[in-house]
Design an enzyme around this catalytic site. Structure first.
Site, PDB file in Angstrom:
ATOM      1  N   TYR A 220      44.072  22.861  36.288  1.00 31.02           N
ATOM      2  CA  TYR A 220      43.215  21.982  36.656  1.00 31.02           C
ATOM      3  C   TYR A 220      43.717  20.406  36.703  1.00 31.02           C
ATOM      4  O   TYR A 220      43.012  19.650  37.310  1.00 31.02           O
ATOM      5  CB  TYR A 220      41.690  21.810  35.938  1.00 31.02           C
ATOM      6  CG  TYR A 220      40.865  23.038  35.648  1.00 31.02           C
ATOM      7  CD1 TYR A 220      41.308  24.134  36.438  1.00 31.02           C
ATOM      8  CD2 TYR A 220      40.094  23.309  34.872  1.00 31.02           C
ATOM      9  CE1 TYR A 220      40.590  25.362  36.616  1.00 31.02           C
ATOM     10  CE2 TYR A 220      39.257  24.642  34.816  1.00 31.02           C
ATOM     11  CZ  TYR A 220      39.654  25.398  35.835  1.00 31.02           C
ATOM     12  OH  TYR A 220      38.777  26.870  35.440  1.00 31.02           O
TER      13      TYR A 220
ATOM     14  N   HIS B 223      44.343  32.648  32.271  1.00 36.58           N
ATOM     15  CA  HIS B 223      43.537  32.251  33.474  1.00 36.58           C
ATOM     16  C   HIS B 223      43.120  33.274  34.246  1.00 36.58           C
ATOM     17  O   HIS B 223      41.987  33.550  34.741  1.00 36.58           O
ATOM     18  CB  HIS B 223      44.263  31.245  34.141  1.00 36.58           C
ATOM     19  CG  HIS B 223      43.309  30.543  34.679  1.00 36.58           C
ATOM     20  ND1 HIS B 223      43.499  28.899  34.931  1.00 36.58           N
ATOM     21  CD2 HIS B 223      42.104  30.637  35.259  1.00 36.58           C
ATOM     22  CE1 HIS B 223      42.354  28.343  35.820  1.00 36.58           C
ATOM     23  NE2 HIS B 223      41.423  29.582  36.154  1.00 36.58           N
TER      24      HIS B 223
HETATM   25  N1  LIG Z   1      38.044  30.868  35.350  1.00 34.29           N
HETATM   26  C1  LIG Z   1      38.291  30.836  36.631  1.00 34.29           C
HETATM   27  O1  LIG Z   1      39.100  31.465  37.116  1.00 34.29           O
HETATM   28  C2  LIG Z   1      37.550  29.819  37.305  1.00 34.29           C
HETATM   29  C3  LIG Z   1      37.077  29.448  38.366  1.00 34.29           C
HETATM   30  C4  LIG Z   1      36.103  28.602  38.829  1.00 34.29           C
HETATM   31  C5  LIG Z   1      35.553  27.909  37.894  1.00 34.29           C
HETATM   32  N2  LIG Z   1      35.811  27.901  36.760  1.00 34.29           N
HETATM   33  C6  LIG Z   1      34.895  27.092  35.592  1.00 34.29           C
HETATM   34  O2  LIG Z   1      33.890  27.067  36.078  1.00 34.29           O
HETATM   35  C7  LIG Z   1      33.165  25.720  35.964  1.00 34.29           C
HETATM   36  C8  LIG Z   1      32.003  25.520  37.070  1.00 34.29           C
HETATM   37  O3  LIG Z   1      32.335  26.311  38.091  1.00 34.29           O
HETATM   38  P1  LIG Z   1      32.008  25.533  39.585  1.00 34.29           P
HETATM   39  O4  LIG Z   1      32.178  24.139  39.613  1.00 34.29           O
HETATM   40  O5  LIG Z   1      32.979  26.337  40.693  1.00 34.29           O
HETATM   41  O6  LIG Z   1      30.674  25.996  40.037  1.00 34.29           O
HETATM   42  P2  LIG Z   1      29.389  25.545  39.477  1.00 34.29           P
HETATM   43  O7  LIG Z   1      29.153  25.024  38.153  1.00 34.29           O
HETATM   44  O8  LIG Z   1      28.573  26.817  39.899  1.00 34.29           O
HETATM   45  O9  LIG Z   1      28.984  24.432  40.626  1.00 34.29           O
HETATM   46  C9  LIG Z   1      29.068  23.107  40.685  1.00 34.29           C
HETATM   47  C10 LIG Z   1      28.720  22.453  41.750  1.00 34.29           C
HETATM   48  O10 LIG Z   1      27.371  22.474  41.752  1.00 34.29           O
HETATM   49  C11 LIG Z   1      26.891  21.012  41.919  1.00 34.29           C
HETATM   50  N3  LIG Z   1      25.715  21.015  40.851  1.00 34.29           N
HETATM   51  C12 LIG Z   1      25.706  21.082  39.532  1.00 34.29           C
HETATM   52  N4  LIG Z   1      24.617  21.050  38.918  1.00 34.29           N
HETATM   53  C13 LIG Z   1      23.693  21.157  39.820  1.00 34.29           C
HETATM   54  C14 LIG Z   1      22.184  21.007  39.852  1.00 34.29           C
HETATM   55  N5  LIG Z   1      21.460  21.124  38.788  1.00 34.29           N
HETATM   56  N6  LIG Z   1      21.372  21.111  41.122  1.00 34.29           N
HETATM   57  C15 LIG Z   1      22.363  21.088  42.200  1.00 34.29           C
HETATM   58  N7  LIG Z   1      23.737  21.124  42.238  1.00 34.29           N
HETATM   59  C16 LIG Z   1      24.123  21.126  41.118  1.00 34.29           C
HETATM   60  C17 LIG Z   1      27.910  20.086  41.504  1.00 34.29           C
HETATM   61  O11 LIG Z   1      27.609  19.121  42.169  1.00 34.29           O
HETATM   62  P3  LIG Z   1      27.734  17.555  41.320  1.00 34.29           P
HETATM   63  O12 LIG Z   1      29.035  17.480  40.688  1.00 34.29           O
HETATM   64  O13 LIG Z   1      27.746  16.732  42.386  1.00 34.29           O
HETATM   65  O14 LIG Z   1      26.463  17.631  40.655  1.00 34.29           O
HETATM   66  C18 LIG Z   1      29.112  21.131  42.053  1.00 34.29           C
HETATM   67  O15 LIG Z   1      29.264  20.648  43.443  1.00 34.29           O
HETATM   68  C19 LIG Z   1      34.664  24.623  36.543  1.00 34.29           C
HETATM   69  O16 LIG Z   1      34.279  23.551  36.456  1.00 34.29           O
HETATM   70  C20 LIG Z   1      35.388  25.439  35.788  1.00 34.29           C
HETATM   71  O17 LIG Z   1      35.555  24.861  34.445  1.00 34.29           O
HETATM   72  C21 LIG Z   1      36.656  28.902  36.053  1.00 34.29           C
END
Ligand SMILES: NC(=O)c1ccc[n+]([C@@H]2O[C@H](COP(=O)([O-])OP(=O)(O)OC[C@H]3O[C@@H](n4cnc5c(N)ncnc54)[C@H](OP(=O)(O)O)[C@@H]3O)[C@@H](O)[C@H]2O)c1
Length: 280
Positions: free
Chosen positions: A52, A110
């Site tokens: 990241y 990861h």
């Molecule tokens: N291990 C892996 O391979 C892997 C892969 C992908 C992700 N991850 C981890 O998982 C975390 C979260 O995943 P993600 O960011 O892909 O998906 P997510 O948390 O499902 O979605 C994030 C998105 O949703 C928006 N959002 C957040 N809360 C909201 C709400 N209450 N209402 C409407 N929209 C909302 C955010 O926008 P705003 O910021 O504008 O609010 C952002 O665009 C990552 O940050 C990372 O730490 C791990």
């Protein structure tokens, strides 16, 4: 279904909050500010990774927030290019340096990257790092049942958690059952479903109206009740607070089943099948 938990108890004796904070792609000064805001909102588990590129920002946010260090669990991940045993150990030491921590609270592999066939070496390195006190909790991410079985057979040590893609369109019932059988905590990445979040889908919208909460809160509460620890990312203070506020209501069993019923065979956000998708 877990009716009313207040925290997760991991097999290594540690605990984790019901909801953690995803830090990707927060970075730079704005990223630090968003993470400080998350800590002030009450998040006590931050999920980062070498890939990241924001471990320094995570460390900076921790120090700037003035939240006592022992209250927060920081998780990072070893990337595919560091799977070989000695590289994995060095990767952990470098992560600790960038985070500004003596000890990493949680370290994961990861992605398994099966074609490299080095993930058992990375796991052996994590087991060693835990014994040496560099890491408290060791786990994996994106592991299938076969990957999990292999590392347990080779080391006798079971990961405390597996962080996988999990959201209403891809609820991972089979992997959750595998984890339950093996005593592994299920952690959810992209827990809302990111850009495909089903905020307007009937079961989500209806539950939001019934409980007077947001669709995001409904989806995160669904995670809690199916035994998954979600890691929502938000750079918006208001959403950060709402996403953490999921203990004041409970979904009915019917609501949970209806949301789980949004599952689709092609529900993954991208072609992230860990048997074939690899990240270096
Ligand atoms: N291990 C892996 O391979 C892997 C892969 C992908 C992700 N991850 C981890 O998982 C975390 C979260 O995943 P993600 O960011 O892909 O998906 P997510 O948390 O499902 O979605 C994030 C998105 O949703 C928006 N959002 C957040 N809360 C909201 C709400 N209450 N209402 C409407 N929209 C909302 C955010 O926008 P705003 O910021 O504008 O609010 C952002 O665009 C990552 O940050 C990372 O730490 C791990």
């Amino acid at each position: 279904m877990t009716p009313n938990p207040t925290s997760h108890h991991l097999s290594d004796g540690t605990t984790a909050p019901l909801v953690g904070f995803g830090t990707y792609p927060l970075s730079g000064a704005d990223g630090v500010e968003a993470m400080v805001s998350a800590l002030h909102a009450g998040y006590r588990y931050l999920d980062t990774a070498v890939n990241y590129g924001n471990e320094e920002e995570v460390g900076e946010a921790l120090r700037r927030s003035d939240v006592p260090r022992e209250e927060v669990r920081v998780a990072t991940k070893i990337p595919g290019r560091h799977h070989a045993h000695d590289l994995a150990l060095q990767s952990l030491r470098d992560s600790a340096g960038r985070l500004g921590l003596d000890r990493i609270d949680v370290a994961l592999i990861h992605w398994p990257n099966p074609s490299q066939d080095l993930y058992p070496q990375a796991w052996a390195a994590l087991v060693e790092a835990q014994r040496e006190g560099l890491v408290t909790t060791i786990g994996v991410s994106n592991f299938t049942e076969a990957h999990l079985t292999r590392i347990v057979e080779e080391t006798g040590v079971t990961p405390a958690l597996n962080q996988i893609e999990l959201h209403p369109l891809f609820p991972q019932a089979e992997m959750r059952a595998v984890h339950e059988r093996m005593g592994i905590l299920t952690q959810a990445w992209s827990p809302l479903g990111k850009r495909q979040a089903p905020f307007d889908a009937d079961p989500v919208a209806a539950a939001a109206a019934a409980h007077d909460v947001t669709p995001g809160q409904v989806i995160l509460r669904w995670h809690v009740q199916v035994g998954s620890m979600p890691l929502p990312k938000s750079g918006t203070p208001e959403r950060q607070r709402a996403n953490l506020d999921v203990e004041g209501f409970a979904l009915t069993e019917d609501e949970v089943h209806a949301i789980s019923g949004l599952a689709r065979p092609d529900g993954r956000l991208f072609d992230g099948d860990p048997d074939v998708h690899e990240e270096m």
